[in-house]
Design a protein around this motif. Structure first.
Motif, short mmCIF file in Angstrom:
data_model
loop_
_atom_site.label_atom_id
_atom_site.label_comp_id
_atom_site.label_asym_id
_atom_site.label_seq_id
_atom_site.Cartn_x
_atom_site.Cartn_y
_atom_site.Cartn_z
N UNK A 157 0.83 -1.21 0.00
CA UNK A 157 0.00 0.00 0.00
C UNK A 157 0.87 1.26 0.00
N UNK A 158 1.90 1.26 0.83
CA UNK A 158 2.75 2.46 0.93
C UNK A 158 3.46 2.74 -0.37
N UNK A 159 3.98 1.67 -1.02
CA UNK A 159 4.71 1.89 -2.29
C UNK A 159 3.74 2.40 -3.37
N UNK A 160 2.55 1.81 -3.41
CA UNK A 160 1.56 2.22 -4.42
C UNK A 160 1.18 3.68 -4.24
N UNK A 161 0.98 4.09 -2.99
CA UNK A 161 0.62 5.50 -2.74
C UNK A 161 1.78 6.41 -3.12
N UNK A 201 -4.15 0.80 4.93
CA UNK A 201 -2.74 1.22 4.82
C UNK A 201 -2.56 2.25 3.72
N UNK A 202 -3.42 2.19 2.72
CA UNK A 202 -3.40 3.21 1.65
C UNK A 202 -3.78 4.57 2.25
N UNK A 203 -4.86 4.58 3.02
CA UNK A 203 -5.34 5.83 3.64
C UNK A 203 -4.29 6.37 4.62
N UNK A 204 -3.70 5.47 5.39
CA UNK A 204 -2.66 5.85 6.36
C UNK A 204 -1.50 6.57 5.67
N UNK A 205 -1.10 6.05 4.52
CA UNK A 205 0.05 6.64 3.79
C UNK A 205 -0.33 7.97 3.16
N UNK A 206 -1.58 8.08 2.71
CA UNK A 206 -2.04 9.35 2.12
C UNK A 206 -2.08 10.42 3.21
#
Ligand code: DER
Length: 236
Positions: free
Chosen positions: A11-15, A36-41
């Motif tokens: 998720x972090x790499x994709x964001x 995890x996507x939202x967390x990274x955003x």
């Protein structure tokens, strides 16, 4: 937990690679990887996020956006989505994927199609050579309640999915009901007998009463798989 860590890495790499400052309208998928996507955003900072709106793919997705303090919006206000990031149940070598394990595939497919870029994030369990290798629960199919028995017969008798079943709820009497008020049928197929996932998807979609099929074919630009060794496999 190695699976949670793998989800986070993907998720972090994709964001980092696909949610850029210029992106203002962002689709948020459903499931246990997208938190995890939202967390990274959120980690990208208030400054860049105050100029953005976030479109959910269902109730869980909406709650994620609201609880993260991000600006919630509806797709009918912002039908031009810059990027949608979502999870998957299984992804093959050609980036076709099975989705709908969380019964959210209708709104997920709308957000995937509305986006200029659609990206998948998953842990290593979803990384397959061919669909059906690891995901044995079948293709999730959203159907209108009025038609579910007829569609079950079609799937079993015409399309050879002998084990097709109505998805029953665990903590509620009766079937799972989607955010759209529909039912879900899980239909296992031998993918070998269909020329390609898109041919299977088309045949299922043509059954009257089917709302949407949990096969996303030729839609994703990239898939990120977190691995047990801390690496991330990227398929484009
Ligand atoms: O329902 C879906 O398609 C979801 O994206 C989901 O299946 C992905 O689930 P996970 O991220 O919890 O594995």
């Amino acid at each position: 937990d190695p699976i949670e860590e793998a989800k986070k890495l993907a998720a972090w790499m994709a964001v980092d690679r696909h949610v850029l400052p210029k992106h203002k309208v962002i689709g948020i998928g459903s499931g246990s990887t997208v938190p995890y996507v939202v967390e990274r955003i959120v980690q990208q900072g208030e400054e860049v996020n105050k100029g953005r709106v976030f479109i959910p793919t269902g109730f869980q997705s909406k709650e994620l956006i609201v609880q993260a303090g991000l600006t919630l919006a509806e797709i009918d206000q912002f039908p031009n989505v810059d990027v949608t990031i979502d999870g998957a149940d299984e992804v093959d070598q050609d980036l076709n994927c099975i989705k709908g394990g969380g019964a959210c595939q209708l709104r997920e497919k709308v957000l995937a199609e509305a986006a200029k870029t659609f990206v998948l994030v998953a842990d290593y369990r979803k990384n397959s050579a061919r669909l059906g290798t690891n995901w044995k629960a079948g293709v999730p199919i959203e159907v209108v309640p009025f038609a579910y028995a007829k569609v079950l017969l079609n799937l079993r008798n015409n399309l050879g999915s002998k084990e097709a079943t109505l998805r029953m709820a665990k903590c509620k009497a009766g079937p799972v009901v989607t955010d759209n008020g529909n039912f879900v049928i899980d239909a296992p197929f031998d993918f070998e007998t269909f020329g390609s996932p898109i041919q299977l998807m088309t045949q299922i979609k043509m059954l009257t009463g089917v709302v949407e099929v949990g096969l996303f074919c030729n839609m994703a630009e990239a898939a990120y798989f977190g691995n047990q060794d801390g690496s991330v496999s990227v398929r484009k």
